[in-house]
Design a protein around this motif. Sequence first.
Motif, mmCIF file in Angstrom:
data_model
loop_
_atom_site.group_PDB
_atom_site.id
_atom_site.type_symbol
_atom_site.label_atom_id
_atom_site.label_comp_id
_atom_site.label_asym_id
_atom_site.label_seq_id
_atom_site.Cartn_x
_atom_site.Cartn_y
_atom_site.Cartn_z
ATOM 1 N N GLN A 18 0.901 -1.270 0.284
ATOM 2 C CA GLN A 18 0.307 0.193 -0.100
ATOM 3 C C GLN A 18 0.335 0.497 0.216
ATOM 4 O OE1 GLN A 18 -2.398 0.811 3.085
ATOM 5 N NE2 GLN A 18 -3.947 1.727 2.592
ATOM 6 N N TRP A 19 0.390 2.505 -0.948
ATOM 7 C CA TRP A 19 1.966 3.541 -1.004
ATOM 8 C C TRP A 19 0.801 4.595 -0.317
ATOM 9 C CZ3 TRP A 19 3.125 4.558 -6.731
ATOM 10 C CH2 TRP A 19 4.220 3.812 -6.954
ATOM 11 N N ARG A 20 1.638 5.808 0.281
ATOM 12 C CA ARG A 20 0.849 6.158 0.793
ATOM 13 C C ARG A 20 1.559 7.931 0.523
ATOM 14 N NH1 ARG A 20 1.719 10.589 4.935
ATOM 15 N NH2 ARG A 20 0.773 11.162 6.403
ATOM 16 N N ILE A 21 0.983 8.157 -0.287
ATOM 17 C CA ILE A 21 1.132 9.881 -1.062
ATOM 18 C C ILE A 21 0.889 10.653 0.212
ATOM 19 C CG2 ILE A 21 0.597 10.539 -3.433
ATOM 20 C CD1 ILE A 21 -0.380 8.101 -4.386
ATOM 21 N N ALA A 22 1.722 11.746 -0.093
ATOM 22 C CA ALA A 22 1.987 12.998 0.832
ATOM 23 C C ALA A 22 2.044 13.787 -0.325
ATOM 24 C CB ALA A 22 2.424 13.068 1.791
ATOM 25 N N HIS A 23 0.621 14.386 -0.296
ATOM 26 C CA HIS A 23 0.662 15.972 -0.919
ATOM 27 C C HIS A 23 0.398 17.192 -0.822
ATOM 28 C CE1 HIS A 23 -3.417 15.963 -0.856
ATOM 29 N NE2 HIS A 23 -3.548 14.587 -0.636
ATOM 30 N N GLY A 24 1.034 18.412 -1.055
ATOM 31 C CA GLY A 24 -0.205 19.358 -0.909
ATOM 32 C C GLY A 24 -1.610 19.902 -0.511
ATOM 33 N N PRO A 25 -1.790 21.007 0.067
ATOM 34 C CA PRO A 25 -3.307 20.472 1.212
ATOM 35 C C PRO A 25 -4.502 20.952 -0.474
ATOM 36 C CG PRO A 25 -2.123 22.246 2.235
ATOM 37 C CD PRO A 25 -1.446 21.317 1.003
ATOM 38 N N ASP A 26 -3.595 21.348 -1.122
ATOM 39 C CA ASP A 26 -4.245 22.111 -2.334
ATOM 40 C C ASP A 26 -4.146 21.648 -3.555
ATOM 41 O OD1 ASP A 26 -1.934 22.654 -3.274
ATOM 42 O OD2 ASP A 26 -2.069 24.725 -3.826
ATOM 43 N N TRP A 27 -4.227 20.058 -4.111
ATOM 44 C CA TRP A 27 -3.322 19.056 -5.178
ATOM 45 C C TRP A 27 -5.462 18.836 -4.968
ATOM 46 C CZ3 TRP A 27 -1.924 13.396 -4.815
ATOM 47 C CH2 TRP A 27 -1.631 12.994 -6.366
ATOM 48 N N PRO A 28 -5.712 18.468 -6.328
ATOM 49 C CA PRO A 28 -7.221 18.801 -6.608
ATOM 50 C C PRO A 28 -7.665 16.835 -6.391
ATOM 51 C CG PRO A 28 -6.443 20.107 -7.639
ATOM 52 C CD PRO A 28 -5.310 19.381 -7.514
ATOM 53 N N ALA A 29 -8.306 16.793 -5.947
ATOM 54 C CA ALA A 29 -9.128 14.833 -5.344
ATOM 55 C C ALA A 29 -9.089 14.555 -6.748
ATOM 56 C CB ALA A 29 -9.954 15.530 -4.986
ATOM 57 N N VAL A 30 -9.972 15.183 -7.880
ATOM 58 C CA VAL A 30 -9.614 14.507 -9.444
ATOM 59 C C VAL A 30 -8.129 13.711 -9.145
ATOM 60 C CG1 VAL A 30 -9.683 16.124 -10.669
ATOM 61 C CG2 VAL A 30 -10.826 14.326 -11.370
ATOM 62 N N GLU A 31 -7.289 15.256 -9.077
ATOM 63 C CA GLU A 31 -6.315 14.168 -9.488
ATOM 64 C C GLU A 31 -5.174 13.123 -9.328
ATOM 65 O OE1 GLU A 31 -2.901 17.400 -10.389
ATOM 66 O OE2 GLU A 31 -4.880 18.378 -11.140
ATOM 67 N N GLN A 32 -6.120 12.902 -7.917
ATOM 68 C CA GLN A 32 -5.992 12.094 -6.665
ATOM 69 C C GLN A 32 -6.354 10.968 -7.322
ATOM 70 O OE1 GLN A 32 -6.551 12.733 -2.387
ATOM 71 N NE2 GLN A 32 -6.263 15.452 -3.107
ATOM 72 N N GLN A 33 -7.396 11.014 -7.777
ATOM 73 C CA GLN A 33 -7.946 9.883 -8.687
ATOM 74 C C GLN A 33 -7.397 9.558 -9.389
ATOM 75 O OE1 GLN A 33 -12.559 11.498 -8.585
ATOM 76 N NE2 GLN A 33 -12.930 11.893 -6.174
ATOM 77 N N VAL A 34 -7.471 10.068 -10.701
ATOM 78 C CA VAL A 34 -5.731 9.132 -11.645
ATOM 79 C C VAL A 34 -5.228 8.921 -11.432
ATOM 80 C CG1 VAL A 34 -5.158 10.505 -13.798
ATOM 81 C CG2 VAL A 34 -7.165 11.158 -13.019
ATOM 82 N N ILE A 35 -4.469 8.935 -10.159
ATOM 83 C CA ILE A 35 -3.070 8.731 -10.140
ATOM 84 C C ILE A 35 -3.169 7.117 -9.350
ATOM 85 C CG2 ILE A 35 -1.445 8.728 -8.393
ATOM 86 C CD1 ILE A 35 -1.024 10.387 -10.912
ATOM 87 N N SER A 36 -4.279 7.121 -7.930
ATOM 88 C CA SER A 36 -5.096 5.739 -7.721
ATOM 89 C C SER A 36 -5.166 4.882 -9.088
ATOM 90 C CB SER A 36 -6.092 6.260 -7.203
ATOM 91 O OG SER A 36 -6.556 5.225 -6.309
ATOM 92 N N ALA A 37 -6.359 5.461 -9.238
ATOM 93 C CA ALA A 37 -6.885 4.543 -10.040
ATOM 94 C C ALA A 37 -6.193 4.177 -11.578
ATOM 95 C CB ALA A 37 -8.167 5.162 -11.481
ATOM 96 N N ARG A 38 -5.028 4.709 -11.534
ATOM 97 C CA ARG A 38 -3.309 4.031 -12.543
ATOM 98 C C ARG A 38 -3.133 3.389 -11.901
ATOM 99 N NH1 ARG A 38 0.925 8.267 -14.543
ATOM 100 N NH2 ARG A 38 -1.051 9.065 -13.835
ATOM 101 N N VAL A 39 -2.098 2.856 -10.621
ATOM 102 C CA VAL A 39 -1.710 2.204 -9.710
ATOM 103 C C VAL A 39 -2.969 1.427 -9.307
ATOM 104 C CG1 VAL A 39 -0.080 4.219 -9.787
ATOM 105 C CG2 VAL A 39 -1.384 4.042 -7.749
ATOM 106 N N ALA A 40 -3.375 1.549 -8.587
ATOM 107 C CA ALA A 40 -4.327 0.377 -7.390
ATOM 108 C C ALA A 40 -4.375 -0.408 -8.151
ATOM 109 C CB ALA A 40 -5.804 1.123 -7.261
#
Length: 93
Positions: A18-40
Amino acid sequence: IWVDAVVAAAWRVLPRTQWRIAHGPDWPAVEQQVISARVAPDLEMAPTFAADAGIVSGLRIAAGGNVVDGTLAGLIADRVEVGAQLLRHLEQS
Protein backbone atom coordinates in the motif's frame (compact mmCIF):
# COMPACT_ATOMS: atom_id res chain seq x y z
CA ILE A 1 4.60 15.93 -15.83
CA TRP A 2 6.14 16.26 -12.36
CA VAL A 3 3.53 14.00 -10.75
CA ASP A 4 3.91 11.43 -13.52
CA ALA A 5 7.70 11.41 -13.03
CA VAL A 6 7.38 10.89 -9.26
CA VAL A 7 4.86 8.08 -9.71
CA ALA A 8 7.10 6.43 -12.34
CA ALA A 9 10.10 6.63 -10.00
CA ALA A 10 8.05 5.13 -7.18
CA TRP A 11 6.83 2.37 -9.49
CA ARG A 12 10.44 1.38 -10.24
CA VAL A 13 11.65 1.19 -6.64
CA LEU A 14 8.81 0.84 -4.13
CA PRO A 15 7.18 -2.43 -3.12
CA ARG A 16 3.71 -3.04 -4.52
CA THR A 17 2.08 -2.97 -1.10
CA GLN A 18 0.00 0.00 0.00
CA TRP A 19 1.40 3.36 -1.00
CA ARG A 20 0.96 6.44 1.18
CA ILE A 21 1.01 9.52 -1.03
CA ALA A 22 1.63 12.80 0.78
CA HIS A 23 0.76 15.95 -1.15
CA GLY A 24 0.09 19.64 -0.75
CA PRO A 25 -3.33 20.56 0.64
CA ASP A 26 -4.45 22.13 -2.63
CA TRP A 27 -3.87 19.08 -4.86
CA PRO A 28 -7.24 18.46 -6.58
CA ALA A 29 -9.14 15.32 -5.60
CA VAL A 30 -9.77 14.50 -9.26
CA GLU A 31 -6.01 14.27 -9.87
CA GLN A 32 -5.66 12.01 -6.83
CA GLN A 33 -8.36 9.76 -8.27
CA VAL A 34 -6.52 9.55 -11.60
CA ILE A 35 -3.31 8.43 -9.86
CA SER A 36 -5.20 5.98 -7.67
CA ALA A 37 -6.95 4.44 -10.68
CA ARG A 38 -3.61 4.08 -12.46
CA VAL A 39 -1.66 2.35 -9.66
CA ALA A 40 -4.30 0.63 -7.48
CA PRO A 41 -4.86 -2.42 -9.73
CA ASP A 42 -1.23 -3.49 -9.27
CA LEU A 43 -0.88 -2.72 -5.56
CA GLU A 44 -1.94 -4.99 -2.69
CA MET A 45 -4.20 -2.19 -1.42
CA ALA A 46 -5.39 1.10 -2.88
CA PRO A 47 -3.06 4.00 -2.11
CA THR A 48 -3.90 6.41 0.67
CA PHE A 49 -3.59 10.14 0.23
CA ALA A 50 -2.59 12.56 2.98
CA ALA A 51 -2.53 16.33 2.70
CA ASP A 52 0.61 17.82 4.23
CA ALA A 53 0.74 21.58 4.76
CA GLY A 54 4.54 21.40 4.57
CA ILE A 55 4.46 20.32 0.92
CA VAL A 56 4.49 23.32 -1.40
CA SER A 57 4.58 21.25 -4.59
CA GLY A 58 5.21 17.68 -5.64
CA LEU A 59 4.53 14.37 -3.92
CA ARG A 60 6.19 12.09 -1.40
CA ILE A 61 5.31 8.40 -1.86
CA ALA A 62 6.12 5.88 0.86
CA ALA A 63 5.74 2.10 1.04
CA GLY A 64 7.47 -0.65 2.98
CA GLY A 65 9.72 1.76 4.86
CA ASN A 66 11.02 3.34 1.63
CA VAL A 67 10.29 6.82 0.28
CA VAL A 68 10.40 8.52 -3.09
CA ASP A 69 10.52 12.22 -2.26
CA GLY A 70 9.44 14.21 -5.28
CA THR A 71 8.56 17.31 -3.30
CA LEU A 72 10.23 20.64 -3.96
CA ALA A 73 11.98 20.41 -0.58
CA GLY A 74 13.13 16.86 -1.32
CA LEU A 75 14.57 17.81 -4.68
CA ILE A 76 16.37 20.84 -3.27
CA ALA A 77 17.80 18.72 -0.44
CA ASP A 78 19.41 16.39 -2.98
CA ARG A 79 21.17 19.06 -5.06
CA VAL A 80 24.12 16.88 -6.02
CA GLU A 81 21.90 14.20 -7.56
CA VAL A 82 19.65 16.73 -9.29
CA GLY A 83 22.69 18.58 -10.62
CA ALA A 84 24.20 15.36 -11.94
CA GLN A 85 20.96 14.46 -13.71
CA LEU A 86 20.74 17.90 -15.28
CA LEU A 87 24.31 17.65 -16.54
CA ARG A 88 23.62 14.20 -17.96
CA HIS A 89 20.60 15.52 -19.87
CA LEU A 90 22.58 18.50 -21.16
CA GLU A 91 25.38 16.24 -22.35
CA GLN A 92 22.92 14.01 -24.19
CA SER A 93 21.35 16.91 -26.10
